[in-house]
Design an enzyme around this catalytic site. Structure first.
Site, PDB file in Angstrom:
ATOM      1  N   HIS A   1      -1.522  -2.721  -7.132  1.00 39.84           N
ATOM      2  CA  HIS A   1      -2.223  -2.499  -5.865  1.00 39.84           C
ATOM      3  C   HIS A   1      -3.724  -2.750  -6.012  1.00 39.84           C
ATOM      4  CE1 HIS A   1      -3.300   0.456  -2.405  1.00 39.84           C
ATOM      5  NE2 HIS A   1      -3.109  -0.749  -1.944  1.00 39.84           N
TER       6      HIS A   1
ATOM      7  N   GLU B   1      -4.269  -0.198  -8.875  1.00 40.75           N
ATOM      8  CA  GLU B   1      -3.282   0.836  -9.208  1.00 40.75           C
ATOM      9  C   GLU B   1      -2.037   0.148  -9.782  1.00 40.75           C
ATOM     10  OE1 GLU B   1      -3.873   4.565  -6.203  1.00 40.75           O
ATOM     11  OE2 GLU B   1      -3.088   2.761  -5.272  1.00 40.75           O
TER      12      GLU B   1
ATOM     13  N   ASN C   1      -4.512   5.809  -1.448  1.00 35.65           N
ATOM     14  CA  ASN C   1      -4.206   5.905  -0.020  1.00 35.65           C
ATOM     15  C   ASN C   1      -3.723   7.287   0.384  1.00 35.65           C
ATOM     16  OD1 ASN C   1      -5.009   3.378   0.844  1.00 35.65           O
ATOM     17  ND2 ASN C   1      -3.073   2.420   0.272  1.00 35.65           N
TER      18      ASN C   1
ATOM     19  N   SER D   1       0.823  -1.208   0.000  1.00 42.52           N
ATOM     20  CA  SER D   1       0.000   0.000   0.000  1.00 42.52           C
ATOM     21  C   SER D   1       0.858   1.260   0.000  1.00 42.52           C
ATOM     22  CB  SER D   1      -0.868   0.032   1.261  1.00 42.52           C
ATOM     23  OG  SER D   1      -1.644  -1.129   1.371  1.00 42.52           O
TER      24      SER D   1
HETATM   25  N1  CAA Z   1     -16.916 -12.952  -5.374  1.00 37.40           N
HETATM   26  C1  CAA Z   1     -17.820 -12.285  -6.133  1.00 37.40           C
HETATM   27  N2  CAA Z   1     -18.679 -11.361  -5.651  1.00 37.40           N
HETATM   28  C2  CAA Z   1     -18.628 -11.122  -4.320  1.00 37.40           C
HETATM   29  C3  CAA Z   1     -17.722 -11.791  -3.461  1.00 37.40           C
HETATM   30  C4  CAA Z   1     -16.847 -12.743  -4.043  1.00 37.40           C
HETATM   31  N3  CAA Z   1     -15.947 -13.405  -3.310  1.00 37.40           N
HETATM   32  N4  CAA Z   1     -17.923 -11.335  -2.195  1.00 37.40           N
HETATM   33  C5  CAA Z   1     -18.921 -10.412  -2.256  1.00 37.40           C
HETATM   34  N5  CAA Z   1     -19.345 -10.299  -3.542  1.00 37.40           N
HETATM   35  C6  CAA Z   1     -20.385  -9.422  -4.050  1.00 37.40           C
HETATM   36  C7  CAA Z   1     -21.718  -9.692  -3.361  1.00 37.40           C
HETATM   37  O1  CAA Z   1     -22.395 -10.760  -4.001  1.00 37.40           O
HETATM   38  C8  CAA Z   1     -22.431  -8.381  -3.531  1.00 37.40           C
HETATM   39  O2  CAA Z   1     -22.913  -8.279  -4.864  1.00 37.40           O
HETATM   40  P1  CAA Z   1     -24.375  -7.664  -5.158  1.00 37.40           P
HETATM   41  O3  CAA Z   1     -24.323  -6.255  -4.645  1.00 37.40           O
HETATM   42  O4  CAA Z   1     -24.471  -7.750  -6.658  1.00 37.40           O
HETATM   43  O5  CAA Z   1     -25.304  -8.561  -4.409  1.00 37.40           O
HETATM   44  C9  CAA Z   1     -21.313  -7.356  -3.405  1.00 37.40           C
HETATM   45  O6  CAA Z   1     -20.093  -8.060  -3.711  1.00 37.40           O
HETATM   46  C10 CAA Z   1     -21.201  -6.751  -2.008  1.00 37.40           C
HETATM   47  O7  CAA Z   1     -21.073  -7.816  -1.032  1.00 37.40           O
HETATM   48  P2  CAA Z   1     -21.850  -7.872   0.371  1.00 37.40           P
HETATM   49  O8  CAA Z   1     -23.326  -7.779   0.169  1.00 37.40           O
HETATM   50  O9  CAA Z   1     -21.287  -9.053   1.098  1.00 37.40           O
HETATM   51  O10 CAA Z   1     -21.387  -6.659   1.169  1.00 37.40           O
HETATM   52  P3  CAA Z   1     -21.922  -5.181   1.231  1.00 37.40           P
HETATM   53  O11 CAA Z   1     -22.950  -4.839   0.226  1.00 37.40           O
HETATM   54  O12 CAA Z   1     -22.173  -4.931   2.665  1.00 37.40           O
HETATM   55  O13 CAA Z   1     -20.573  -4.449   0.798  1.00 37.40           O
HETATM   56  C11 CAA Z   1     -18.325  -3.888   0.809  1.00 37.40           C
HETATM   57  C12 CAA Z   1     -19.385  -4.749   1.436  1.00 37.40           C
HETATM   58  C13 CAA Z   1     -18.095  -4.292  -0.635  1.00 37.40           C
HETATM   59  C14 CAA Z   1     -17.051  -4.127   1.623  1.00 37.40           C
HETATM   60  C15 CAA Z   1     -18.800  -2.392   0.890  1.00 37.40           C
HETATM   61  O14 CAA Z   1     -19.150  -2.075   2.205  1.00 37.40           O
HETATM   62  C16 CAA Z   1     -17.731  -1.435   0.432  1.00 37.40           C
HETATM   63  O15 CAA Z   1     -17.562  -1.180  -0.746  1.00 37.40           O
HETATM   64  N6  CAA Z   1     -16.969  -0.869   1.421  1.00 37.40           N
HETATM   65  C17 CAA Z   1     -15.873   0.022   1.123  1.00 37.40           C
HETATM   66  C18 CAA Z   1     -14.671  -0.818   0.779  1.00 37.40           C
HETATM   67  C19 CAA Z   1     -13.462   0.038   0.476  1.00 37.40           C
HETATM   68  O16 CAA Z   1     -13.441   1.252   0.586  1.00 37.40           O
HETATM   69  N7  CAA Z   1     -12.368  -0.657   0.118  1.00 37.40           N
HETATM   70  C20 CAA Z   1     -11.104  -0.034  -0.118  1.00 37.40           C
HETATM   71  C21 CAA Z   1     -10.276  -0.168   1.131  1.00 37.40           C
HETATM   72  S1  CAA Z   1      -8.729   0.678   0.973  1.00 37.40           S
HETATM   73  C22 CAA Z   1      -7.760  -0.417   0.176  1.00 37.40           C
HETATM   74  O17 CAA Z   1      -8.145  -1.508  -0.158  1.00 37.40           O
HETATM   75  C23 CAA Z   1      -6.358   0.023  -0.113  1.00 37.40           C
HETATM   76  C24 CAA Z   1      -5.357  -0.181   0.947  1.00 37.40           C
HETATM   77  O18 CAA Z   1      -4.171  -0.236   0.588  1.00 37.40           O
HETATM   78  C25 CAA Z   1      -5.693  -0.233   2.373  1.00 37.40           C
HETATM   79  P1  NAD Z   2      -2.935  -9.646   6.411  1.00 34.71           P
HETATM   80  O1  NAD Z   2      -2.366  -9.338   7.751  1.00 34.71           O
HETATM   81  O2  NAD Z   2      -4.372  -9.978   6.308  1.00 34.71           O
HETATM   82  O3  NAD Z   2      -2.144 -10.842   5.720  1.00 34.71           O
HETATM   83  C1  NAD Z   2      -0.759 -10.844   5.588  1.00 34.71           C
HETATM   84  C2  NAD Z   2      -0.367 -12.308   5.416  1.00 34.71           C
HETATM   85  O4  NAD Z   2       1.011 -12.343   5.035  1.00 34.71           O
HETATM   86  C3  NAD Z   2      -0.508 -13.109   6.708  1.00 34.71           C
HETATM   87  O5  NAD Z   2      -1.352 -14.232   6.454  1.00 34.71           O
HETATM   88  C4  NAD Z   2       0.922 -13.538   7.030  1.00 34.71           C
HETATM   89  O6  NAD Z   2       1.007 -14.829   7.592  1.00 34.71           O
HETATM   90  C5  NAD Z   2       1.569 -13.490   5.654  1.00 34.71           C
HETATM   91  N1  NAD Z   2       3.030 -13.325   5.671  1.00 34.71           N
HETATM   92  C6  NAD Z   2       3.757 -12.488   6.456  1.00 34.71           C
HETATM   93  N2  NAD Z   2       5.066 -12.646   6.165  1.00 34.71           N
HETATM   94  C7  NAD Z   2       5.156 -13.584   5.202  1.00 34.71           C
HETATM   95  C8  NAD Z   2       6.232 -14.199   4.509  1.00 34.71           C
HETATM   96  N3  NAD Z   2       7.490 -13.861   4.762  1.00 34.71           N
HETATM   97  N4  NAD Z   2       5.956 -15.155   3.580  1.00 34.71           N
HETATM   98  C9  NAD Z   2       4.662 -15.511   3.314  1.00 34.71           C
HETATM   99  N5  NAD Z   2       3.606 -14.960   3.943  1.00 34.71           N
HETATM  100  C10 NAD Z   2       3.858 -14.012   4.865  1.00 34.71           C
HETATM  101  O7  NAD Z   2      -2.568  -8.389   5.493  1.00 34.71           O
HETATM  102  P2  NAD Z   2      -3.317  -7.905   4.169  1.00 34.71           P
HETATM  103  O8  NAD Z   2      -4.369  -6.959   4.561  1.00 34.71           O
HETATM  104  O9  NAD Z   2      -3.619  -9.071   3.321  1.00 34.71           O
HETATM  105  O10 NAD Z   2      -2.151  -7.043   3.498  1.00 34.71           O
HETATM  106  C11 NAD Z   2      -1.188  -7.635   2.660  1.00 34.71           C
HETATM  107  C12 NAD Z   2      -0.556  -6.558   1.796  1.00 34.71           C
HETATM  108  O11 NAD Z   2      -1.594  -5.949   0.993  1.00 34.71           O
HETATM  109  C13 NAD Z   2       0.097  -5.410   2.568  1.00 34.71           C
HETATM  110  O12 NAD Z   2       1.210  -4.972   1.847  1.00 34.71           O
HETATM  111  C14 NAD Z   2      -0.999  -4.353   2.608  1.00 34.71           C
HETATM  112  O13 NAD Z   2      -0.509  -3.048   2.757  1.00 34.71           O
HETATM  113  C15 NAD Z   2      -1.608  -4.545   1.223  1.00 34.71           C
HETATM  114  N6  NAD Z   2      -3.000  -4.100   1.082  1.00 34.71           N
HETATM  115  C16 NAD Z   2      -3.879  -4.257   2.116  1.00 34.71           C
HETATM  116  C17 NAD Z   2      -5.205  -3.849   1.943  1.00 34.71           C
HETATM  117  C18 NAD Z   2      -6.215  -4.008   3.030  1.00 34.71           C
HETATM  118  O14 NAD Z   2      -7.289  -3.388   2.941  1.00 34.71           O
HETATM  119  N7  NAD Z   2      -5.960  -4.800   4.049  1.00 34.71           N
HETATM  120  C19 NAD Z   2      -5.609  -3.308   0.710  1.00 34.71           C
HETATM  121  C20 NAD Z   2      -4.683  -3.191  -0.342  1.00 34.71           C
HETATM  122  C21 NAD Z   2      -3.367  -3.586  -0.124  1.00 34.71           C
END
Ligand code: CAA
Ligand code: NAD
Length: 287
Positions: free
Chosen positions: A142, A154, A193, A121
């Site tokens: 990403h 990304e 992010n 991330s």
């Molecule tokens: N395969 C296929 N479809 C799936 C699935 C799977 N494994 N799991 C869920 N779905 C589908 C469901 O069937 C549902 O589809 P419909 O709307 O057509 O019925 C849809 O996905 C949504 O699923 P849910 O009903 O289980 O869940 P929800 O409607 O409560 O939504 C959510 C859950 C998708 C998480 C929604 O709350 C959401 O979009 N939240 C925001 C998520 C977000 O912002 N993510 C980005 C995080 S930041 C990041 O990722 C970057 C980082 O580096 C941290």
């Molecule tokens: P997580 O904690 O759910 O899972 C990480 C996994 O990596 C664990 O199961 C751990 O056992 C495994 N692991 C750690 N060291 C390892 C190694 N040396 N070899 C093999 N496996 C190892 O974390 P996550 O949320 O899946 O995040 C994974 C990556 O994805 C991070 O770089 C995170 O920043 C990125 N990411 C996270 C999100 C999110 O929403 N959580 C979204 C986009 C990207």
């Protein structure tokens, strides 16, 4: 055409399991590497659980679930990845862990044009390329959480990524996986992010300072701004350890106070309150 058919995924946590599901559903052969047999078993259960949930909602046929699961192997030895066309690293957001993995993977992959991608991330892609010894074949890819649902990916080439590597990854993400990419530069936080994480950290500071309850902060953004979930529930979904690590990497790069993890976030991570994945964060998730 990307020429990518054999994929490796490192880490079968939230993101690794989702990326595995997406790749196997696209018809690819996937090997997942985890740190132990127990972690590999948990990863397998995570992937199957998500597929069964999709099946129960009629998104995938039962026979297809079996076929998808047959395309995935769960292993613990990195050497198993030797023949892969692409490895997507999705291990924990820890620079030391990722540097060690890229150092090793650079020697494990046997094909000259195999691509090593990171789902990080916020950690600089250029550093991962440098230690791998094959920097022109290293880039960021990403995915967003939950990977089977979120459309965005990304694409992040570093200063040393070759144009051919970027072209092949773009083709894999769009044509093979059916995802929608945006291009980002190799700066901590990339595009999404950089905007999202200061917002999440501001919500945590607001809660810490007692402005409002967690539920009201989240309801404010859901009902007032039309977000699918509020910032504290989203932080729980991402994982509080991951939110903290991303904020820290962004702070290290830009020295911008808004990116610095607030003390409450530090304390929650120290206490093992990691959000949904540990069962407790700003909310409880038992059962
Ligand atoms: N395969 C296929 N479809 C799936 C699935 C799977 N494994 N799991 C869920 N779905 C589908 C469901 O069937 C549902 O589809 P419909 O709307 O057509 O019925 C849809 O996905 C949504 O699923 P849910 O009903 O289980 O869940 P929800 O409607 O409560 O939504 C959510 C859950 C998708 C998480 C929604 O709350 C959401 O979009 N939240 C925001 C998520 C977000 O912002 N993510 C980005 C995080 S930041 C990041 O990722 C970057 C980082 O580096 C941290
Ligand atoms: P997580 O904690 O759910 O899972 C990480 C996994 O990596 C664990 O199961 C751990 O056992 C495994 N692991 C750690 N060291 C390892 C190694 N040396 N070899 C093999 N496996 C190892 O974390 P996550 O949320 O899946 O995040 C994974 C990556 O994805 C991070 O770089 C995170 O920043 C990125 N990411 C996270 C999100 C999110 O929403 N959580 C979204 C986009 C990207």
């Amino acid at each position: 055409m990307s020429g990518i058919e054999k994929v490796g995924v490192i880490g079968g946590g939230l993101m690794g399991s989702g990326i595995t599901e997406v790749a196997a559903r696209a018809g690819l052969d996937v090997v997942v590497i985890e740190i132990s047999a127990d972690a590999a078993k948990a990863a397998a259960e995570r992937v199957e659980g998500s597929l069964r949930k999709a099946e129960s909602r009629g998104k995938i046929e039962p026979a297809e679930v079996t076929a998808v699961l047959d395309r995935i192997r769960f292993e613990t030895d990195l050497e198993t990845l030797a023949d892969r066309d692409l490895v997507v690293e999705a291990a924990s957001e820890d620079e030391k862990v990722k540097l060690e993995l890229f150092r090793t993977l650079g020697q494990v992959l046997t094909q000259d044009d195999a691509i090593l991608a990171s789902n990080t991330s916020s950690i600089p892609i250029v550093k991962l390329g440098a230690v791998s010894g094959r920097a022109n074949h290293v880039m960021g890819v990403h995915f967003f959480n939950p990977a089977p649902v979120m459309q965005l990916v990304e694409l992040i080439p570093s200063l040393t990524t070759s144009p051919d590597t970027l072209d092949r990854m773009r083709s894999w993400v769009t044509e093979t996986l059916g995802k929608k990419p945006i291009d980002a530069t190799d700066r901590a936080g990339f595009v999404v992010n950089s905007l999202l994480v200061p917002y999440l950290l501001s919500a945590i500071r607001m809660y810490e300072a007692g402005y409002a309850s967690a539920a009201d902060i989240d309801r404010g953004m859901v009902l007032g701004c039309g977000h699918p979930m509020g910032p504290l529930a989203l932080s729980d979904l991402i994982g509080l350890d991951t939110v903290k690590a991303i904020g820290q990497s962004m702070y290290d790069e830009f020295k911008e106070p808004l990116y610095s993890p607030p003390p409450l976030l530090d304390r929650m991570v120290d206490a093992g309150l990691l959000g949904k994945k540990s069962g407790q964060g700003f909310y409880g998730y038992e059962g």
